[in-house]
Design an enzyme around this catalytic site. Structure first.
Site, mmCIF file in Angstrom:
data_model
loop_
_atom_site.group_PDB
_atom_site.id
_atom_site.type_symbol
_atom_site.label_atom_id
_atom_site.label_comp_id
_atom_site.label_asym_id
_atom_site.label_seq_id
_atom_site.Cartn_x
_atom_site.Cartn_y
_atom_site.Cartn_z
ATOM 1 N N GLN A 1 -4.852 -6.721 -6.187
ATOM 2 C CA GLN A 1 -5.274 -7.149 -5.047
ATOM 3 C C GLN A 1 -6.628 -6.405 -4.566
ATOM 4 O OE1 GLN A 1 -3.536 -6.481 -0.917
ATOM 5 N NE2 GLN A 1 -3.217 -8.569 -1.154
ATOM 6 N N THR B 1 0.884 -1.275 0.092
ATOM 7 C CA THR B 1 -0.046 0.025 0.110
ATOM 8 C C THR B 1 0.936 1.329 -0.058
ATOM 9 O OG1 THR B 1 -1.569 -1.189 1.305
ATOM 10 C CG2 THR B 1 -1.849 1.298 1.249
ATOM 11 N N CYS C 1 -5.392 -7.886 5.882
ATOM 12 C CA CYS C 1 -4.978 -6.462 6.066
ATOM 13 C C CYS C 1 -5.370 -6.370 7.800
ATOM 14 C CB CYS C 1 -5.896 -5.635 5.185
ATOM 15 S SG CYS C 1 -5.446 -3.928 5.587
#
Length: 762
Positions: A469, A417, A500
């Site tokens: 993703q 990210t 996550c």
């Protein structure tokens, strides 16, 4: 290798950095790490830097900007030496902010793109209704000076898409037959998966159709009359785990004694919802009459084939209904049943095992579940084109027809990210990465047509094996997103994030929250994998709570549910990034995985020796995913392929940063806005690269990811500057590549993940 030549470190004027000018230092003080042996330092997770390179830690002056001078080495919340009184910002309404934004767009600095590209005011199709400025003279008067170097679009043999607003406009080739500020030739774009405007409008208006996903959800009972019961069952599972009423065994498997009762309640509610109303009474009566006829035929030895080629026995259907009512009547458990309910629940059976294929009159094979066959209305044995059109022809014909990808021994760059953007992935491809994956995108935002979220799906032509993703909480949302991506994007696989740890994601029921709801995990994977032929992979953590691992109890099911591969991050959600990854548990899961499921390990790989050890300890591992190791030193892919420790110089590291800047300008743009966006993401990346310790400075190699780097001096000024943990020094590096920062510029790293053993993170 491109970007790693032995040319001078930086083109342009010579830059000399005095180590003492980087940050003020106090008088030399005795260094505690200098009095310890290398073994003692390693035991304390302190990097054993050679003594001649050690120096006292810098003292931060109190008059510096607190937003650009923070300690971020540990990855914890940034702390400043002096904390001035906070500045209270004036609260503005949304209408006021919108009005100010409109006024800013009308200023001379925000020139219309059409006007900037052509150099003519008449080229804008919106004329006076355009939101941006058309004043060329005002723009030229306020435009910042051009940067050193050439336009990044010069090699594309096409017009620069930013024209006059490009910060390298002086290098554009002016021709007689083209507008000023452009280049001859045709533009050649190397990026894919851009959001189509027509698709975006359909998503905005909620008019996009998802036939494959909806058919997949119907087959699984997740769309239609049975959906409510399924969702209530999943929600109750999650509530039991969240409230602590679940009995969690040693492996982290949640055994809830009330799950059996919940399933009974869901079954009864499904039966109640399936009761026909008055409008359908006649239809139900006809079904009963048809079933009686079928019973007579079956009794004589003749089977009935329905309109889609599935052999249905009416007697079997009646037996199933009788068993359902018997189960409802026996809902009150006796002592023996209570003991059975308290036993660990068996793993969920995959619907893929219940599928079979029957071919009738050379028509395509159609798969159905056993539970769906009993609900199909009996039709005459003749199969017509209309009947086939009404069936799930849009579904994949057979699970074995799904595309296969051999990930074995391929170097896999993890989806990262913020920092794992397209320019960074291009850098890693140059340095040897085989598989790349885009940043995590939220399913709800993609289905709403948000351009910023769709930008995370962009793919460069150099990414030959690329996946995206996505992250979602419910099977319908994820399945529709997978179908949308499969139809409008060019990807090799779709990865579903189920690990996550971020609070905003977990609180919505996505990411690591799915680890507490295995039945919902099953629904998400099955619905997604059935909807498309593109391989579907998943990424998980070992568990949700510390010491309560549970993937080993689910690993056998992942392949049966439809997943092609699974990546196991060797930490729990509660652990976040603290402590070392549990590779022994990853080995255990890899050995228990079925042969049709490829398993990746993930965690703490920072050298080729780490890679070799994990592969040799567990040959069942298909490959290893590299995440923060690639952020700290992206040349780790080269080290693994060449099986060596690369003592990379500061000049070679700067060349890698220059490649990143060039890729960033091509991706985000060469105008002022694109340059500042590139600078922002470069600074985010530099907050990780400062953790790298050159091989030549270490007493013990290789470096481990949990070592705390002490304050040290590099072998040259540039290496010393790159080792600084001060954001002010990161900004100095960005100015070497992108020019001076704007006045009032501030930066604070977004991510603060660390691998250091802290009690509050465990």
């Amino acid at each position: 290798m491109d970007g790693l030549s032995s040319e001078p470190a930086f083109e342009g004027p010579t830059i000399s950095v005095n180590p003492m000018d980087i940050s003020p230092v106090a008088q030399p003080q005795p260094q505690p790490q200098a009095q310890l042996s290398s073994e003692e330092l390693v035991a304390k997770a302190i990097a054993p830097v050679k003594r001649e390179f050690l120096r006292p830690p810098p003292v931060r002056p109190s008059n510096n900007n607190t937003n650009t001078d923070r300690k971020t080495t540990d990855g914890d919340d940034a702390v400043s030496e002096s904390k001035p009184a906070p500045i209270l910002k004036e609260k503005k309404s949304k209408r006021q902010l919108k009005r100010e934004r409109r006024q800013e767009q009308k200023s001379g600095l925000h020139l219309c793109n059409a006007v900037a590209k052509s150099g003519k005011v008449s080229s804008c199709p919106y004329k006076d209704n355009c939101r941006f400025s058309h004043d060329l003279e005002a723009f030229k008067a306020q435009k910042l000076a051009d940067l050193e170097g050439s336009c990044p679009f010069l090699d594309n043999e096409g017009p620069c898409p930013y024209g006059l607003s490009c910060r390298f406009a002086g290098t554009h080739n002016d021709g007689d037959d083209v507008p000023a500020g452009t280049m001859n030739g045709k533009k050649n774009s190397s990026e894919m998966n851009a959001l189509n405007k027509d698709v975006q409008k359909l998503l905005w208006k909620n008019k996009m159709k998802f036939p494959k996903a909806d058919n997949s959800l119907k087959l699984l009972g997740l769309l239609g009359p049975g959906k409510k019961g399924k969702l209530m069952e999943n929600e109750k599972d999650g509530q039991n785990v969240a409230n602590g009423c679940g009995n969690i065994d040693g492996n982290g498997s949640c055994n809830v004694a009330l799950e059996a009762d919940n399933e009974m309640e869901c079954s009864s509610k499904v039966l109640e919802e399936d009761k026909p109303d008055e409008a359908n009474a006649q239809l139900e009566k006809e079904k009963v009459m048809d079933s009686e006829k079928d019973d007579q035929i079956v009794a004589k030895g003749a089977g009935v084939v329905d309109g889609i080629g599935c052999c249905n026995s009416a007697a079997d259907a009646n037996n199933e209904v009788e068993r359902s009512f018997e189960a409802l009547e026996d809902d009150k458990p006796d002592e023996a049943s209570v003991a059975d309910e308290l036993r660990p629940l068996k793993r969920a059976k995959s619907s893929v095992d219940d599928m079979y294929s029957v071919e009738v009159h050379n028509d395509p094979i159609v798969d159905m579940k056993e539970e769906d066959k009993s609900c199909v209305q009996n039709e005459p044995t003749t199969v017509t084109e209309h009947t086939l059109a009404d069936t799930d022809k849009s579904l994949k014909l057979n699970p074995r027809e799904k595309k296969l990808i051999d990930f074995r021994d391929k170097l896999y760059l993890a989806p990262l990210t913020t920092v794992g953007n397209l320019p960074f992935r291009r850098v890693c491809k140059v340095l040897g990465a085989d598989v790349t994956c885009g940043e995590m995108a939220m399913c709800t935002n993609l289905l709403q047509g948000q351009a910023s979220e769709w930008a995370l799906l962009r793919r460069h032509s150099s990414e030959d094996l690329f996946g995206v993703q996505i992250c979602g909480a419910y099977p319908d949302t994820v399945a529709r997103t997978v179908e949308l991506i499969d139809k409008h994007c060019t990807v090799d696989f779709v990865d579903i994030n189920m690990g996550c740890p971020i609070d905003v994601v977990v609180n919505k029921g996505a990411g690591s929250a799915l680890l507490t709801k295995p039945m919902r995990m099953k629904s998400v994977i099955e619905a997604s994998s059935r909807a498309v032929d593109t391989p579907v992979t998943i990424k998980v953590r070992t568990g949700y709570f510390e010491g309560k691992n549970r993937i080993d109890s689910l690993i056998e099911d992942f392949g049966n549910w439809g997943a092609t591969a699974v990546t196991i991050h060797g930490r729990t959600r509660q652990q976040r990034y603290s402590k070392l990854a549990d590779w022994e548990y990853i080995y255990k899961c890899a050995r228990a995985a079925p042969h049709n499921l490829q398993v990746f390990g993930n965690g703490d790989v920072l050298s080729y020796l780490d890679w070799n050890n994990h592969k040799s300890n567990c040959p069942e591992l298909s490959s290893i995913m590299i995440a923060r190791g690639a952020l700290i030193k992206p040349w780790i892919f080269t080290e693994i392929k060449e099986q060596r420790h690369w003592d990379i110089s500061s000049g070679e590291r700067l060349n890698i940063l220059k490649d990143y800047v060039r890729f960033g300008l091509e991706h985000w743009g060469s105008d002022t806005r694109g340059i500042e966006t590139t600078r922002h993401f470069l600074l985010e990346w530099l907050s990780y690269t400062c953790r790298y310790i050159p091989v030549g400075l270490l007493d013990v190699i290789p470096q481990r990811i949990n070592w705390r780097p002490p304050s040290y001096i590099g072998r040259d000024d540039l290496e010393t500057l790159m080792a600084s943990d001060s954001a002010a020094d990161w900004i100095r590096i960005s100015e070497m590549l992108l020019g001076k920062v704007p006045s009032g510029f501030m930066f604070s790293p977004k991510h603060k993940s660390n691998a250091y053993d802290r009690a509050e993170n465990g």
